[in-house]
Design a protein around this motif. Structure first.
Motif, short mmCIF file in Angstrom:
data_model
loop_
_atom_site.label_atom_id
_atom_site.label_comp_id
_atom_site.label_asym_id
_atom_site.label_seq_id
_atom_site.Cartn_x
_atom_site.Cartn_y
_atom_site.Cartn_z
N SER A 116 12.09 -2.80 10.17
CA SER A 116 11.94 -1.35 10.13
C SER A 116 12.84 -0.88 9.00
CB SER A 116 12.35 -0.71 11.45
OG SER A 116 12.51 0.68 11.23
N ALA A 117 12.23 -0.53 7.89
CA ALA A 117 13.01 -0.13 6.72
C ALA A 117 13.77 1.14 7.04
CB ALA A 117 12.08 0.07 5.53
N LEU A 118 13.15 1.98 7.87
CA LEU A 118 13.75 3.27 8.20
C LEU A 118 15.01 3.09 9.03
CD1 LEU A 118 13.00 6.27 7.73
CD2 LEU A 118 12.07 6.27 10.04
N ASN A 176 6.36 -3.92 8.15
CA ASN A 176 7.28 -2.78 8.27
C ASN A 176 6.86 -1.81 9.39
OD1 ASN A 176 9.47 -1.17 7.54
ND2 ASN A 176 8.24 0.04 6.09
N LYS A 177 7.71 -0.87 9.66
CA LYS A 177 7.50 0.19 10.65
C LYS A 177 7.33 -0.38 12.05
CE LYS A 177 5.53 3.30 7.20
NZ LYS A 177 4.75 4.47 6.88
N ASP A 194 9.28 -0.11 14.34
CA ASP A 194 9.79 0.85 15.32
C ASP A 194 8.71 1.80 15.80
OD1 ASP A 194 10.39 3.62 13.49
OD2 ASP A 194 10.12 1.75 12.42
N LYS A 195 7.60 1.86 15.13
CA LYS A 195 6.58 2.86 15.50
C LYS A 195 5.77 2.42 16.71
CE LYS A 195 4.82 5.83 12.31
NZ LYS A 195 3.98 6.16 11.17
N HIS A 223 0.83 -1.20 0.00
CA HIS A 223 0.00 0.00 0.00
C HIS A 223 0.87 1.27 0.00
CE1 HIS A 223 -3.84 1.97 0.45
NE2 HIS A 223 -3.33 2.74 1.38
N VAL A 224 0.29 2.35 -0.48
CA VAL A 224 0.97 3.65 -0.50
C VAL A 224 1.51 3.98 0.89
CG1 VAL A 224 0.65 6.12 -0.94
CG2 VAL A 224 -0.71 4.45 -2.20
N ASP A 225 2.73 4.44 0.95
CA ASP A 225 3.33 4.91 2.20
C ASP A 225 3.65 3.80 3.21
OD1 ASP A 225 3.67 7.46 1.56
OD2 ASP A 225 2.01 8.27 2.74
N HIS A 226 3.50 2.56 2.81
CA HIS A 226 3.83 1.50 3.77
C HIS A 226 5.34 1.23 3.82
CE1 HIS A 226 -0.32 -0.41 4.78
NE2 HIS A 226 -0.27 0.90 4.95
N GLY A 227 6.07 1.89 2.89
CA GLY A 227 7.53 1.84 3.01
C GLY A 227 8.27 1.07 1.93
N LYS A 228 7.66 0.93 0.75
CA LYS A 228 8.31 0.16 -0.33
C LYS A 228 9.64 0.80 -0.73
CE LYS A 228 4.62 0.85 -2.85
NZ LYS A 228 3.65 1.41 -1.91
N THR A 229 9.57 2.12 -1.00
CA THR A 229 10.77 2.81 -1.47
C THR A 229 11.85 2.80 -0.39
OG1 THR A 229 9.25 4.20 -2.67
CG2 THR A 229 11.53 4.93 -2.61
N THR A 230 11.43 3.05 0.85
CA THR A 230 12.40 3.05 1.94
C THR A 230 13.07 1.69 2.06
OG1 THR A 230 10.85 4.53 3.05
CG2 THR A 230 12.68 3.73 4.38
N1 LIG Z 1 8.85 4.92 11.41
C1 LIG Z 1 9.04 4.37 10.24
N2 LIG Z 1 8.73 5.04 9.14
C2 LIG Z 1 8.94 4.45 7.94
C3 LIG Z 1 9.46 3.15 7.84
N3 LIG Z 1 9.53 2.83 6.53
C4 LIG Z 1 9.09 3.89 5.84
N4 LIG Z 1 8.73 4.88 6.69
C5 LIG Z 1 8.21 6.18 6.34
O1 LIG Z 1 6.95 6.04 5.69
C6 LIG Z 1 6.80 7.02 4.68
C7 LIG Z 1 6.50 6.35 3.39
O2 LIG Z 1 7.57 5.54 3.00
P1 LIG Z 1 7.87 5.20 1.49
O3 LIG Z 1 9.04 4.31 1.46
O4 LIG Z 1 7.90 6.43 0.67
O5 LIG Z 1 6.55 4.40 1.16
P2 LIG Z 1 6.09 3.82 -0.22
O6 LIG Z 1 5.33 2.61 0.12
O7 LIG Z 1 7.24 3.69 -1.14
O8 LIG Z 1 5.12 4.93 -0.69
P3 LIG Z 1 4.61 5.25 -2.17
O9 LIG Z 1 5.84 5.32 -3.04
O10 LIG Z 1 3.94 6.57 -2.02
O11 LIG Z 1 3.68 4.15 -2.53
C8 LIG Z 1 8.10 7.81 4.66
O12 LIG Z 1 7.91 8.97 5.37
C9 LIG Z 1 9.09 6.90 5.33
O13 LIG Z 1 10.12 7.59 5.97
C10 LIG Z 1 9.79 2.46 9.06
O14 LIG Z 1 10.24 1.32 9.06
N5 LIG Z 1 9.55 3.12 10.20
#
Ligand SMILES: Nc1nc2c(ncn2[C@@H]2O[C@H](COP(=O)(O)OP(=O)(O)OP(=O)(O)O)[C@@H](O)[C@H]2O)c(=O)[nH]1
Length: 744
Positions: free
Chosen positions: A390-392, A354-355, A357-358, A255-262
């Motif tokens: 935690s991808a971050l 993912n995430k 750490d939150k 899903h969007v923002d779930h952290g794929k790119t990270t």
């Molecule tokens: N706390 C936390 N934040 C994360 C983690 N992984 C990703 N994020 C944050 O979540 C947000 C979205 O991450 P992206 O990697 O852009 O997510 P995405 O799924 O690629 O999003 P789209 O490209 O929009 O589909 C960013 O602000 C990241 O910093 C994690 O493991 N922990």
């Protein structure tokens, strides 16, 4: 009531036109495909279309004199392709996740597999299957009767005399005329007699070719030629090679923002291929990492749009799908979509929670939610691998990579570096300096500099190869992504490629494929559009109108679908291929294109990609805000009463007060909005002394240095009109938009 012509035709797997022609021969002409057949006709027709059935019923033991048409498909083999020997499926293996990897064993390296070959044959040859080649003749089914024998002899003679027209792909009016030794005009006149307006270069579909040929006393035989030109269809023969392990190819979805790119970044940053440190990461659409001396290839475009587009074009590149789910958010709509896509592709799924750490992270909830989709974690008795990460913070990445290696081991991905390379295009672009640049994923064999290569509908010689860390390399093996130059055109993501030893052959095949591509483009433009729907219904071309519905809420989608299904016009059936909630996406457009459907959007709009994809694929989208209008429009189109749907609306007037010539950019007009407003996406007319001197689009709309969406009355702005530099002080710019009008 008896059967209608089209119902009978469908049952017999022949076309309505064939049935109508046969009825004429039987002196029982009918008006059209809706005509009801009497019992006697059905019996007679059945005999004609199924001579074998009656033969056995008559207990004739001798073999039939005329055999059903055989296509060359199964036998035809490319000159240097080896006889298709199937890879032996490796033994059954434990599954990596619930229920998706039944066929995984077959995936050991053979991705250009048999199945697609079969499908293609069906698709192309389907219409002609089960229909005797000489269907037009045998009313008396006994092959041993004197008449039959005489007829068979005559037919054999006729074919020798050239009374059988053979063709493989498509024929235009003039091609067909030439084959029958007729003038194109005669064909055009005949078509007019059948109510079809055609031009000399128009390509004819199989049914029309058959109909015309019959009219002129010819038989047709469509040969399904599978040769090197259709290299995607030719099963790869690995029997000569020793298969060796190859890296798994992994796609990350979620899903969007779930952290794929990270996650992609984190994997890449922590695991640059050992020994290659110091390389500069290049975005080429895919990259490789090394873990425990083994490589893994990641496709660098997150999300399932790319994944599906590739699959829609026939490229099966992904071995493993990682579904990323944010532990604080759980399963969301695109998570579900991603799972469906992975399942449809029959690839093992690994879930990355993912995430972690939150604060609100709740991995158990994610697990619970995913059980609904058949993804049950191992600790709950299931077979799906879940990895908390935690991808971050780069936590859990090693474990995730190890799990990928584990699945790879189980699935045994294999190939050979020995054969000439083949694989798929990951992405491609036109580079100003370097010309067409494509990232290829080599799936089998070894790709080398200087190789003669056919890629999709283009070809060339590999001039330079650059890998994912910007290094120039001379050769690469299976599962390796590589950026190449040297093609003579830009291919498309998902196109497949193959290397030929002979440059001339590559050129010839490339050119043939390009011709076919142009032809298919021409046919694409003949896709369903509401404007010509009526004439095509009348010509009997359209019997099912395929529709995809996207609406703002489920209730509306259902209401619309329900009402559309009730429309009853001239025996045309409305088929709802798909209905869903939300904006019209690229996926909807791909589906529409594949299903030859139109898309109806109710209170929703296409997203940017969908709009351009729809243009490219010639998919029609109709956008509505009132259900009744949507229904009315479709019904009207079906009855041939469609009105124009867009009117122009002038939104504002702008005065040019100053002009600046900027080198490389062109002329910028310093303007003042005198009336209404001008928006960035407006159409513009340049009016000089009351005369329109130019009509076009805006290139830029700025206030001071900022790009803006809109400028209102009383404000100044800077305007650059696209492709127009002759703008002058005192010109008036009229801004307009095309507005959809709702039908009354
Ligand atoms: N706390 C936390 N934040 C994360 C983690 N992984 C990703 N994020 C944050 O979540 C947000 C979205 O991450 P992206 O990697 O852009 O997510 P995405 O799924 O690629 O999003 P789209 O490209 O929009 O589909 C960013 O602000 C990241 O910093 C994690 O493991 N922990």
């Amino acid at each position: 009531m008896g059967k209608r012509v089209y119902e009978f035709a469908k049952e017999q797997n022949v076309t309505s036109k064939q049935v109508i022609t046969q009825l004429e021969k039987m002196n029982k002409p009918v008006k059209n495909h809706m005509a009801v057949l009497d019992e006697e006709s059905v019996k007679q027709l059945d005999r004609v279309f199924n001579p074998e059935k009656y033969r056995s019923a008559d207990k004739q033991e001798k073999p039939a004199a005329t055999k059903p048409a055989e296509t060359k498909s199964a036998e035809s083999k490319p000159a240097d392709a080896k006889p298709a020997a199937k890879q032996e499926a490796p033994k059954a293996r434990p599954q990596a996740s619930g229920g998706q990897s039944n066929q995984a064993g077959n995936r050991g390296g053979n991705r250009f597999g048999n199945n697609r070959n079969d499908n293609r044959n069906k698709k192309r040859g389907g219409k002609f299957k089960g229909k005797p080649a000489k269907a037009a003749v045998p009313l008396e089914a006994d092959p041993n009767s004197k008449t039959s024998q005489r007829k068979a002899a005559r037919l054999a003679q006729e074919s020798e005399m050239g009374n059988v027209i053979k063709y493989d792909d498509v024929l235009s009016v003039s091609d067909l005329a030439a084959k029958m030794d007729k003038k194109p005009n005669e064909i055009i006149m005949k078509l007019m007699g059948l109510g079809v307006m055609a031009t000399i270069n128009q390509t004819l579909d199989d049914e029309t070719i058959e109909l015309l040929a019959t009219e002129f006393g010819y038989e047709v035989e469509k040969e399904v030629l599978i040769d090197e030109t259709d290299f995607e269809e030719v099963e790869i023969d690995f029997s000569e090679y020793e298969l060796v392990e190859r890296p798994a190819v992994v796609t990350i979805m979620g899903h969007v923002d779930h952290g794929k790119t990270t996650l992609l970044d984190s994997i890449r940053n922590t695991k640059v291929v050992a020994g290659e440190a110091g390389g500069i990461t290049q975005h080429i659409g895919a990259y490789q990492v090394e873990v425990n001396d083994k490589k893994i290839t990641f496709l660098d475009t997150p999300g399932h749009a790319a994944f599906t587009t590739m699959r829609a074009r026939g490229a099966e590149v992904t071995d493993i799908a990682i579904i990323v789910v944010a532990a604080d958010d759980g399963v969301m709509p695109q998570t579900e979509e991603a799972i469906s896509h992975a399942k449809a592709a029959n690839v093992p799924i690994i879930v990355a929670v993912n995430k972690m750490d939150k604060e609100g992270a709740n991995p158990d909830r994610v697990k619970q939610e995913l059980t609904e989709f058949g993804l049950v974690p191992e600790e709950w008795g299931g077979e799906t691998i879940f990895v908390p990460i935690s991808a971050l913070k780069d936590e859990g990445i090693d474990e995730l990579l190890e799990m990928i290696l584990l699945v790879s081991e189980v699935e045994e991905y294999k190939s050979t570096p020995e054969m000439p390379a083949r694989g798929s295009v990951i992405e491609a672009k036109l580079d100003k300096g370097r010309g067409p640049v494509a990232t290829l994923l080599v799936q089998h064999g070894t790709l080398r500099i200087g190789d003669s290569i056919v890629v999709g509908s283009t070809f060339g010689r590999v001039r330079a190869m650059v890998n994912d860390i910007g290094r120039r390399v001379k050769e690469v093996g299976p599962s390796t992504p590589i950026e190449i130059t040297g093609l003579n055109d830009v291919p498309q993501a998902g196109d497949q490629f193959i290397v030929f030893e002979d440059e001339k052959k590559a050129r010839a095949i490339g050119e043939k494929r390009y011709q076919r591509y142009l032809e298919s483009q021409r046919r694409e433009s003949a896709k369903v559009s509401l404007d010509d729907l009526f004439s095509r219904i009348q010509e009997g071309e359209v019997k099912d109108l395929n529709v995809i519905i996207k609406a703002d809420v489920q209730g509306s989608a259902e209401a619309l679908a329900g009402s559309l299904r009730k429309i009853d016009v001239a025996g045309v059936k409305i088929n709802i291929v798909h209905q869903g909630v939300g904006a019209i996406t690229e996926g909807d457009v791909i589906l529409a294109s594949a299903a030859n459907a139109i898309i109806i959007g109710f209170n929703v709009r296409p997203d940017g990609n969908a709009r351009s994809m729809a243009e490219q694929e010639h998919v029609e989208m109709r956008l509505h805000r009132i259900i009744y209008n949507a229904i009315d429009e479709i019904e009207s189109a079906m009855k041939g009463m469609l009105d124009p749907e867009f009117v122009e609306e002038i939104t504002g007037q702008v005065e040019v007060r100053d002009v600046f010539k900027v080198s490389k950019v062109g002329t910028i007009a310093g303007c003042y909005v005198t009336e209404g407003k001008i928006s960035r996406d407006a159409g513009v007319r340049i009016i000089r002394n009351g005369i329109v001197v130019y009509e076009g689009k805006l290139d830029t709309l700025r206030r001071f240095k900022d790009d803006v969406k809109e400028v209102a009355t009383g404000y100044e702005c800077g305007i650059k009109v696209e492709k127009f530099d002759d703008i002058k002080v005192e010109d008036v710019i009229e801004a307009f938009i095309m507005k959809e009008v709702e039908r009354k």
